[in-house]
Design a protein around this motif. Sequence first.
Motif, short mmCIF file in Angstrom:
data_model
loop_
_atom_site.label_atom_id
_atom_site.label_comp_id
_atom_site.label_asym_id
_atom_site.label_seq_id
_atom_site.Cartn_x
_atom_site.Cartn_y
_atom_site.Cartn_z
N TYR A 147 0.72 -1.16 0.02
CA TYR A 147 0.15 0.15 -0.02
C TYR A 147 0.64 1.34 -0.08
CZ TYR A 147 -4.03 -2.92 0.81
OH TYR A 147 -5.14 -3.90 0.93
N CYS A 148 0.27 2.27 -0.83
CA CYS A 148 1.17 3.60 -0.69
C CYS A 148 0.11 4.65 -1.01
CB CYS A 148 2.07 3.33 -2.10
SG CYS A 148 3.04 4.89 -2.33
N TRP A 149 0.63 5.81 -0.48
CA TRP A 149 -0.24 7.21 -0.69
C TRP A 149 -0.20 7.42 -2.03
CZ3 TRP A 149 1.46 12.11 -1.85
CH2 TRP A 149 2.83 12.28 -1.89
N TRP A 150 -1.44 8.22 -2.58
CA TRP A 150 -1.48 8.66 -3.90
C TRP A 150 -2.28 10.11 -4.03
CZ3 TRP A 150 -7.04 8.39 -5.61
CH2 TRP A 150 -7.67 7.41 -5.00
N TRP A 151 -1.69 10.69 -5.13
CA TRP A 151 -2.30 12.32 -4.97
C TRP A 151 -3.60 12.35 -5.82
CZ3 TRP A 151 0.89 15.59 -3.34
CH2 TRP A 151 2.33 15.64 -3.47
N LEU A 152 -4.32 13.50 -5.28
CA LEU A 152 -5.41 14.01 -5.94
C LEU A 152 -5.13 15.35 -6.40
CD1 LEU A 152 -8.09 13.50 -3.00
CD2 LEU A 152 -7.30 11.99 -4.97
N ARG A 153 -5.89 15.94 -7.24
CA ARG A 153 -5.57 17.02 -8.01
C ARG A 153 -5.87 18.29 -7.27
NH1 ARG A 153 -10.50 15.79 -11.09
NH2 ARG A 153 -11.75 17.62 -11.02
N SER A 154 -6.73 18.20 -6.16
CA SER A 154 -7.01 19.54 -5.27
C SER A 154 -5.86 20.14 -4.71
CB SER A 154 -8.23 18.91 -4.58
OG SER A 154 -9.43 18.54 -5.24
N PRO A 155 -5.87 21.15 -4.24
CA PRO A 155 -4.81 22.04 -3.64
C PRO A 155 -4.94 21.61 -2.15
CG PRO A 155 -6.64 23.57 -3.79
CD PRO A 155 -6.82 22.29 -4.61
N GLY A 156 -3.95 21.44 -1.32
CA GLY A 156 -3.72 21.36 0.14
C GLY A 156 -3.93 22.90 0.72
N ARG A 157 -3.50 22.83 1.96
CA ARG A 157 -3.78 24.15 2.86
C ARG A 157 -3.04 25.31 2.03
NH1 ARG A 157 0.35 25.39 6.03
NH2 ARG A 157 1.92 23.71 6.38
N VAL A 158 -2.26 25.09 1.40
CA VAL A 158 -1.54 26.16 0.73
C VAL A 158 -1.14 25.53 -0.67
CG1 VAL A 158 -0.58 27.39 2.54
CG2 VAL A 158 0.57 25.51 1.56
N ASN A 159 -0.65 26.44 -1.76
CA ASN A 159 -0.73 25.96 -3.22
C ASN A 159 0.90 25.33 -3.42
OD1 ASN A 159 -3.03 28.35 -3.72
ND2 ASN A 159 -3.10 26.25 -5.03
N VAL A 160 1.56 25.06 -2.48
CA VAL A 160 2.86 24.33 -2.73
C VAL A 160 2.44 23.02 -1.84
CG1 VAL A 160 4.35 26.20 -2.57
CG2 VAL A 160 3.89 24.97 -0.67
N LYS A 161 1.29 22.42 -1.73
CA LYS A 161 0.86 21.07 -1.34
C LYS A 161 -0.39 20.80 -2.16
CE LYS A 161 2.19 21.97 3.40
NZ LYS A 161 3.14 20.74 3.35
N ALA A 162 -0.51 19.53 -2.28
CA ALA A 162 -1.81 18.78 -3.05
C ALA A 162 -2.28 17.83 -1.96
CB ALA A 162 -1.42 18.52 -4.22
N VAL A 163 -3.61 17.79 -2.12
CA VAL A 163 -4.40 16.83 -1.28
C VAL A 163 -3.88 15.40 -1.72
CG1 VAL A 163 -6.78 15.80 -0.59
CG2 VAL A 163 -6.31 18.23 -1.08
N TYR A 164 -4.03 14.25 -0.70
CA TYR A 164 -3.50 12.84 -1.07
C TYR A 164 -4.30 11.96 -0.21
CZ TYR A 164 -0.92 13.25 3.38
OH TYR A 164 -0.55 13.42 4.69
N ILE A 165 -4.27 10.75 -0.62
CA ILE A 165 -4.72 9.79 0.19
C ILE A 165 -3.71 8.87 0.86
CG2 ILE A 165 -6.30 7.52 0.28
CD1 ILE A 165 -7.76 10.12 -0.74
N PHE A 166 -3.85 8.67 2.14
CA PHE A 166 -2.93 8.14 3.11
C PHE A 166 -2.76 6.52 2.58
CE2 PHE A 166 -3.59 11.52 5.98
CZ PHE A 166 -2.44 11.59 6.67
N GLY A 167 -1.62 5.90 2.64
CA GLY A 167 -1.30 4.62 2.05
C GLY A 167 -1.66 3.83 2.99
N THR A 168 -1.66 4.00 4.30
CA THR A 168 -1.76 2.84 5.60
C THR A 168 -3.32 2.72 5.76
OG1 THR A 168 -1.70 4.85 7.20
CG2 THR A 168 0.28 3.61 6.69
N ASP A 169 -3.99 3.78 5.52
CA ASP A 169 -5.60 3.44 6.08
C ASP A 169 -6.61 4.14 5.25
OD1 ASP A 169 -5.12 6.00 7.01
OD2 ASP A 169 -5.20 5.24 9.17
#
Length: 204
Positions: free
Chosen positions: A148-170
């Motif tokens: 299992y590994c984490w994976w990207w979404l296209r949406s921005p995180g809390r600032v625009n040098v980050k992007a939302v993602y799905i944790f790989g563990t759960d």
Amino acid sequence: MENIKIDSSLSFGGYNWRVLDIQNNTALIITEEIIEQRPYHDAYKDITWSDCALRKYLNDEFYDKFNAKDKSRIIPVINKNLDNQWYHSKGGPDTQDSIFLLSLEEVCKYFGDSLSKLNNPGKNQRYWFERKDKNNSKRLAKLHGGGYCWWWLRSPGRVNVKAVYIFGTDGNIGIQGNNILKGNIGDGKCIGGVRPALWLNLEL
């Protein structure tokens, strides 16, 4: 194609895909596995999906891996790129994409229904993805040939040098986001997983 229904699996272009939605003989599909690992962008700077390196790769180099017949079945769509609901970082302009990453809203809609929590966050809003969402396990994905590994979404995180993602563990949704260039600096496996999505013509 016969027996195609939501949550079924199909083979297309050398990959196995999960069917997330069906509309008018077209299907929204996402790869069952994380097919590779790439940064969201190739520089540490404010960026949105419309201008990021991963979008360019998916719509150019990755798209060109499909043969002409398969390309004819991939339907270009206009994607909405909303601001981050909790941190108000900019999602950027709408984009026309043949291949894309899911948005925060889409992953909440299609992997169980978590939209009510997204749109009506509680007082501990940063943590509902991590601790309370019953749909977390549905978002887990393995890296091709690995665990299992984490994976990207296209949406921005809390600032625009980050992007939302799905944790790989759960399977939690990391709404604050990971570093677009280096990913999760603390875990040693710094590059995010890629699960391409597309709309497929089921009639051809």
